[in-house]
Design a protein around this motif. Structure first.
Motif, mmCIF file in Angstrom:
data_model
loop_
_atom_site.group_PDB
_atom_site.id
_atom_site.type_symbol
_atom_site.label_atom_id
_atom_site.label_comp_id
_atom_site.label_asym_id
_atom_site.label_seq_id
_atom_site.Cartn_x
_atom_site.Cartn_y
_atom_site.Cartn_z
ATOM 1 N N ALA A 21 -12.635 43.289 145.026
ATOM 2 C CA ALA A 21 -12.240 42.662 143.773
ATOM 3 C C ALA A 21 -13.455 42.060 143.081
ATOM 4 O O ALA A 21 -14.287 41.458 143.712
ATOM 5 C CB ALA A 21 -11.223 41.559 144.051
ATOM 6 N N ARG A 23 -15.647 39.453 140.860
ATOM 7 C CA ARG A 23 -15.598 38.012 140.677
ATOM 8 C C ARG A 23 -15.186 37.707 139.256
ATOM 9 O O ARG A 23 -15.600 38.390 138.325
ATOM 10 C CB ARG A 23 -16.973 37.396 140.923
ATOM 11 C CG ARG A 23 -17.300 37.315 142.367
ATOM 12 C CD ARG A 23 -18.445 36.376 142.574
ATOM 13 N NE ARG A 23 -18.686 36.312 143.992
ATOM 14 C CZ ARG A 23 -19.784 35.844 144.518
ATOM 15 N NH1 ARG A 23 -20.734 35.381 143.776
ATOM 16 N NH2 ARG A 23 -19.931 35.813 145.811
ATOM 17 N N TRP A 108 -6.417 37.373 152.238
ATOM 18 C CA TRP A 108 -7.116 37.261 150.962
ATOM 19 C C TRP A 108 -6.327 36.250 150.167
ATOM 20 O O TRP A 108 -5.098 36.292 150.132
ATOM 21 C CB TRP A 108 -7.109 38.575 150.184
ATOM 22 C CG TRP A 108 -8.009 39.631 150.708
ATOM 23 C CD1 TRP A 108 -9.059 39.476 151.566
ATOM 24 C CD2 TRP A 108 -7.939 41.016 150.394
ATOM 25 N NE1 TRP A 108 -9.648 40.681 151.803
ATOM 26 C CE2 TRP A 108 -8.982 41.655 151.090
ATOM 27 C CE3 TRP A 108 -7.115 41.788 149.602
ATOM 28 C CZ2 TRP A 108 -9.209 43.020 151.004
ATOM 29 C CZ3 TRP A 108 -7.344 43.145 149.516
ATOM 30 C CH2 TRP A 108 -8.380 43.745 150.215
ATOM 31 N N GLU A 109 -6.993 35.336 149.513
ATOM 32 C CA GLU A 109 -6.308 34.266 148.795
ATOM 33 C C GLU A 109 -5.377 34.793 147.700
ATOM 34 O O GLU A 109 -4.283 34.277 147.511
ATOM 35 C CB GLU A 109 -7.336 33.303 148.187
ATOM 36 C CG GLU A 109 -6.674 32.106 147.534
ATOM 37 C CD GLU A 109 -7.687 31.116 147.001
ATOM 38 O OE1 GLU A 109 -7.445 29.916 147.178
ATOM 39 O OE2 GLU A 109 -8.698 31.536 146.410
ATOM 40 N N ALA A 110 -5.777 35.829 146.976
ATOM 41 C CA ALA A 110 -4.983 36.310 145.842
ATOM 42 C C ALA A 110 -3.915 37.327 146.226
ATOM 43 O O ALA A 110 -3.135 37.759 145.382
ATOM 44 C CB ALA A 110 -5.904 36.912 144.791
ATOM 45 N N SER A 111 -3.830 37.697 147.484
ATOM 46 C CA SER A 111 -2.866 38.715 147.907
ATOM 47 C C SER A 111 -1.439 38.176 147.885
ATOM 48 O O SER A 111 -1.141 37.170 148.539
ATOM 49 C CB SER A 111 -3.203 39.179 149.323
ATOM 50 O OG SER A 111 -2.094 39.818 149.921
ATOM 51 N N PRO A 112 -0.523 38.843 147.159
ATOM 52 C CA PRO A 112 0.879 38.402 147.151
ATOM 53 C C PRO A 112 1.510 38.399 148.541
ATOM 54 O O PRO A 112 2.257 37.486 148.882
ATOM 55 C CB PRO A 112 1.569 39.416 146.236
ATOM 56 C CG PRO A 112 0.477 39.938 145.361
ATOM 57 C CD PRO A 112 -0.755 39.953 146.231
ATOM 58 N N LYS A 115 0.305 35.347 150.414
ATOM 59 C CA LYS A 115 0.967 34.136 149.905
ATOM 60 C C LYS A 115 2.380 34.024 150.465
ATOM 61 O O LYS A 115 2.824 32.938 150.836
ATOM 62 C CB LYS A 115 0.998 34.155 148.381
ATOM 63 C CG LYS A 115 -0.365 33.946 147.748
ATOM 64 C CD LYS A 115 -0.291 34.029 146.236
ATOM 65 C CE LYS A 115 -1.662 33.880 145.623
ATOM 66 N NZ LYS A 115 -1.627 33.954 144.155
ATOM 67 N N ARG A 132 -9.909 33.452 155.949
ATOM 68 C CA ARG A 132 -10.028 34.164 154.674
ATOM 69 C C ARG A 132 -11.110 35.230 154.751
ATOM 70 O O ARG A 132 -12.219 34.974 155.191
ATOM 71 C CB ARG A 132 -10.329 33.192 153.543
ATOM 72 C CG ARG A 132 -9.092 32.363 153.201
ATOM 73 C CD ARG A 132 -9.234 31.545 151.970
ATOM 74 N NE ARG A 132 -9.796 32.292 150.848
ATOM 75 C CZ ARG A 132 -10.343 31.690 149.805
ATOM 76 N NH1 ARG A 132 -10.405 30.377 149.737
ATOM 77 N NH2 ARG A 132 -10.829 32.406 148.818
ATOM 78 N N ASP A 134 -12.025 36.845 151.989
ATOM 79 C CA ASP A 134 -12.596 36.948 150.639
ATOM 80 C C ASP A 134 -13.527 35.794 150.308
ATOM 81 O O ASP A 134 -13.893 35.599 149.163
ATOM 82 C CB ASP A 134 -11.481 37.030 149.604
ATOM 83 C CG ASP A 134 -10.511 35.853 149.676
ATOM 84 O OD1 ASP A 134 -10.632 35.020 150.598
ATOM 85 O OD2 ASP A 134 -9.622 35.769 148.818
ATOM 86 N N ASN A 135 -13.920 35.028 151.321
ATOM 87 C CA ASN A 135 -14.786 33.886 151.054
ATOM 88 C C ASN A 135 -15.786 33.706 152.195
ATOM 89 O O ASN A 135 -15.495 32.974 153.129
ATOM 90 C CB ASN A 135 -13.946 32.629 150.875
ATOM 91 C CG ASN A 135 -14.769 31.446 150.418
ATOM 92 O OD1 ASN A 135 -15.850 31.594 149.890
ATOM 93 N ND2 ASN A 135 -14.243 30.260 150.642
#
Length: 200
Positions: A21, A23, A108-112, A115, A132, A134-135
């Motif tokens: 993804a 940034r 991944w923080e943005a993954s539905p 979540k 995580r 992604d970080n």
């Protein structure tokens, strides 16, 4: 080379240290916006000692090698995005993370789906550890590639209960051993497993 392969190579080469993804870019009002050539911005995503063309070539070779070894398209893409890394040290890090808590979730923080997994483990009252991927991306991408090799699935979340892979949120690799926590909840086995490992 097919169009799909070209698209994969382009995405992989552009991912550089950012992962799959891009940034988010800060907002710049239109009257102050500056433009750079795409070649220079793409080149900046590679390391200083590897040219943009070399980066594309190396990642495409990794993708082709993975396909020839029998990995599916998604896993081969994960391996190519990860680039070259020390497999033994990444596997060791994964094992350390898995054994560091009764429930460990690679996300991944943005993954539905991630979540949802977090939401429903919270509803169940479970204690868990989130790792995580992604970080930062450059550390998470090799972990994702190795998780995919270990479990047969490179999607996130990758959830481990008592050191055993149980799948993701709503899917896994095997409907019996790793169906995902949603199916486990419907079957009544999720709370049972969480209690067994001391996460409830």
């Amino acid at each position: 080379m097919s169009l799909a392969s070209l698209v994969v190579v382009f995405i992989i080469s552009c991912s550089g240290s950012y992962g799959f993804a891009p940034r988010p870019q800060p907002f710049v009002p239109p009257h102050t916006k500056t433009y750079s050539s795409s070649a220079s911005s793409l080149a900046s995503s590679t390391t200083d000692d590897v040219s943009f063309v070399d980066n594309i070539t190396q990642r495409y070779q990794l993708f082709q090698k993975s396909r020839s070894e029998g990995y599916d398209f998604k896993q081969s893409t994960a391996i190519a995005i990860a680039g070259y890394y020390d497999e033994d040290s990444v596997q060791k890090k994964i094992q350390e993370e898995i054994s560091s808590a009764p429930v460990v979730m690679f996300t991944w923080e943005a993954s539905p789906a991630c979540k949802k997994a977090i939401k429903y483990l919270d509803i169940a009252g479970a204690s868990y550890k989130v790792v995580r991927l992604d970080n930062p991306w450059q550390e998470g991408n090799p972990i994702r590639a190795e998780l995919g090799k270990m479990n047969g699935r490179s999607s996130v979340p990758a959830i481990f209960i008592g050191g055993e892979y149980v799948g993701g949120f709503d899917a896994g690799v095997d409907s019996e051993a790793s169906p995902g926590i949603l199916e486990m909840a419907f079957k009544g086995t999720l709370q049972e497993r969480l209690k067994e490992v001391g996460a409830l």
